[in-house]
Enzyme design. Structure first.
Site, PDB file in Angstrom:
ATOM      1  N   GLY A   1      75.028  57.087  48.497  1.00  0.00           N
ATOM      2  CA  GLY A   1      75.910  57.918  49.317  1.00  0.00           C
ATOM      3  C   GLY A   1      76.710  58.948  48.557  1.00  0.00           C
ATOM      4  O   GLY A   1      77.138  58.703  47.450  1.00  0.00           O
ATOM      5  N   SER A   2      76.914  60.123  49.154  1.00  0.00           N
ATOM      6  CA  SER A   2      77.743  61.146  48.550  1.00  0.00           C
ATOM      7  C   SER A   2      77.617  62.444  49.328  1.00  0.00           C
ATOM      8  O   SER A   2      77.471  62.434  50.543  1.00  0.00           O
ATOM      9  CB  SER A   2      77.396  61.364  47.088  1.00  0.00           C
ATOM     10  OG  SER A   2      78.427  62.098  46.472  1.00  0.00           O
TER      11      SER A   2
END
Length: 221
Positions: A188-189
């Protein structure tokens, strides 16, 4: 669908740890409690599936076009604004940011074809990806690709509170092809794209993008 090579060690380690835990529970911890061993088995299976799905690469017909800027990542458009890009261009640019949740495909793809004119990696913090300072204080990379028409597009991989490792496959001077992988962010990011002010934005806030497929902008040149 296939699985990304970046997940081989994590998937193998996760599978072995969960297998060992379930064997320990079956023979020792919960040997007289079949309900507990069954529940543990179900939870372990769900956890393993979640880890595996993170590294999936679905089969897709990629979008290509000299004037088109393709989404570099799966996720949701969270920023569309005119802003000052202070690292490379040092002038006003149009920014499009895509937030990736842990459930998204995390392959990062080249939004345009061209030559990598600039690359830099920055170690840093792990603020949540939507934090205003995450783009300047978090672990991140900056990649600038110059198209055959001389237009430069800047990409920035930004690690988040969960993502703790950014992977990249490009270097300065390297020719790249639209839709090919340029990197990967584990768990995630966000990816920021900085475009010329005259670029025509084709998405809006809240739109869901598919990396390598969704057209996020069109270039004038």
């Amino acid at each position: 669908m296939r699985l990304h090579r970046e997940g081989n060690t994590i998937m193998l380690t996760t599978g072995l740890v969960l297998l060992a835990l379930n064997l320990l529970a079956y023979f020792y911890l919960f040997s007289d409690n079949p309900t507990a061993t069954t529940l543990l088995g179900i939870v372990s299976l769900v956890l393993f599936i979640l880890v595996v799905q993170f590294f999936r690469i679905p089969n897709r017909l990629l979008t290509t076009g000299d004037a088109q800027v393709i989404a570099p990542a799966d996720g949701k458009v969270v920023v569309i604004e005119e802003t000052t890009e202070g690292e490379y261009f040092k002038d006003r640019r149009r920014q499009v940011s895509i937030f990736m949740s842990p459930l998204n495909v995390h392959v990062n793809r080249n939004p345009v074809s061209g030559i990598v004119r600039y690359f830099k990696y920055f170690p840093g913090k792990y603020l949540v990806a939507w934090h205003p300072k995450s783009s300047t204080e978090n672990e991140r990379t900056t990649v600038v690709i110059e198209t055959p028409n001389g237009v430069k597009v800047l990409l920035r991989q930004i690690a988040g509170a969960v993502a703790r490792r950014i992977i990249w496959y490009v270097k300065e001077g390297q020719p790249v092809k639209q839709g090919d992988e340029f990197g990967f962010i584990k768990f995630g990011s966000r990816v920021d794209v900085f475009l010329p002010l005259d670029a025509e934005i084709k998405v809006k806030i809240g739109d869901v993008t598919k990396g390598g497929v969704t057209v996020i902008a069109e270039l004038v040149k």
